[in-house]
Design a protein around this motif. Structure first.
Motif, PDB file in Angstrom:
ATOM      1  N   UNK A 176       0.843  -1.327   0.202  1.00  0.00           N
ATOM      2  CA  UNK A 176      -0.088   0.127   0.078  1.00  0.00           C
ATOM      3  C   UNK A 176       0.803   1.418  -0.068  1.00  0.00           C
ATOM      4  N   UNK A 177       0.297   2.370  -0.119  1.00  0.00           N
ATOM      5  CA  UNK A 177       0.790   3.792  -0.106  1.00  0.00           C
ATOM      6  C   UNK A 177      -0.331   4.673   0.416  1.00  0.00           C
ATOM      7  N   UNK A 178       0.308   5.593   1.130  1.00  0.00           N
ATOM      8  CA  UNK A 178      -0.582   6.651   1.781  1.00  0.00           C
ATOM      9  C   UNK A 178       0.054   7.677   1.799  1.00  0.00           C
ATOM     10  N   UNK A 179      -0.891   8.882   2.038  1.00  0.00           N
ATOM     11  CA  UNK A 179      -0.519  10.437   1.961  1.00  0.00           C
ATOM     12  C   UNK A 179      -1.316  10.769   3.727  1.00  0.00           C
ATOM     13  N   UNK A 180      -0.549  11.685   4.063  1.00  0.00           N
ATOM     14  CA  UNK A 180      -1.250  12.236   5.308  1.00  0.00           C
ATOM     15  C   UNK A 180      -1.331  13.756   5.128  1.00  0.00           C
ATOM     16  N   UNK A 181      -2.481  14.251   5.516  1.00  0.00           N
ATOM     17  CA  UNK A 181      -2.724  15.686   5.732  1.00  0.00           C
ATOM     18  C   UNK A 181      -3.140  16.226   7.033  1.00  0.00           C
TER      19      UNK A 181
END
Length: 221
Positions: A55-60
């Protein structure tokens, strides 16, 4: 010697299984009280439901001060790079989450030199993509943290209970691992004893048959 080695294989498998369980991702709530002039970690953990899937993820991160009605985008983390998007937090935010991976599960950040103006609600947003063999699946998670800034450190009941629960969990995991080891050892020991009994019975049967054959040959002569 080879039999002893084989007997220990299940033990190693049990220990490996226990270690994997122990090292699994655990979602823990963030602290909510910071001290002015010190640093503070805003915790935000979002575990994958399928740990074995790439998986890959971005965080804001978003922030709404006590005197504001709308959230403001203050921080973004994507492709192992971070960006501060609000001048109020310029050079005061640092990434404190998962390192050297796009498969982010810990999206925590660290506030340097906390001020009373940092009091408010923080919103942590995970945008995750799961890569299955024949398709991709997108999911997102949002968490809110209400931060209070005080002049001096105080230790509330929630913090004490959280620490107690942490130690209870550690002790519980250790006891569980001990039970697993004892269970595996007993199971392997029982299997080993059964195998020895079968080998002994087979040996006695062969010996008896050999004696009968020798007796028969002697009588014939």
């Amino acid at each position: 010697m080879s039999a002893v080695r084989l007997l220990w294989v299940p033990v190693l498998l049990c220990l490996t299984h226990a270690w994997l369980c122990h090292g699994a991702c655990v979602e823990v709530d963030s602290d909510t009280e910071a001290v002015a002039g010190e640093g503070f970690k805003l915790g935000c953990i979002s575990c994958k439901m399928r740990g074995e899937v790439p998986a890959s993820a971005t965080v804001d991160w978003w922030f709404k001060a006590t005197d504001e009605s709308e959230f403001t985008h203050i921080y973004s983390y994507a492709d192992m790079s971070s960006y501060i998007l609000d001048d109020r937090f310029d050079e005061r935010l640092a990434w404190n989450g998962s390192k050297k991976t796009d498969d982010v599960q810990d999206g925590s950040i660290y506030i340097l030199n906390v001020t009373f103006n940092d009091t408010g609600i923080y919103r942590c947003y995970f945008d995750r993509m799961l890569y299955f063999p024949y398709y991709q699946s997108r999911s997102n998670t949002t968490k809110f943290i209400t931060l209070t800034v005080v002049g001096h450190a105080t230790r509330g009941m929630a913090s004490i209970l959280s620490e107690v629960m942490m130690y209870v969990s550690i002790i519980g995991l250790q006891l569980w691992l001990l039970v697993e080891m004892v269970y595996c050892y007993r199971k392997i020991a029982a299997a080993g004893e059964e195998a020895l009994r079968e080998s002994e019975a087979e040996y006695l049967a062969i010996t008896s048959e050999s004696k009968d054959n020798c007796t028969g040959v002697a009588v014939a002569e």
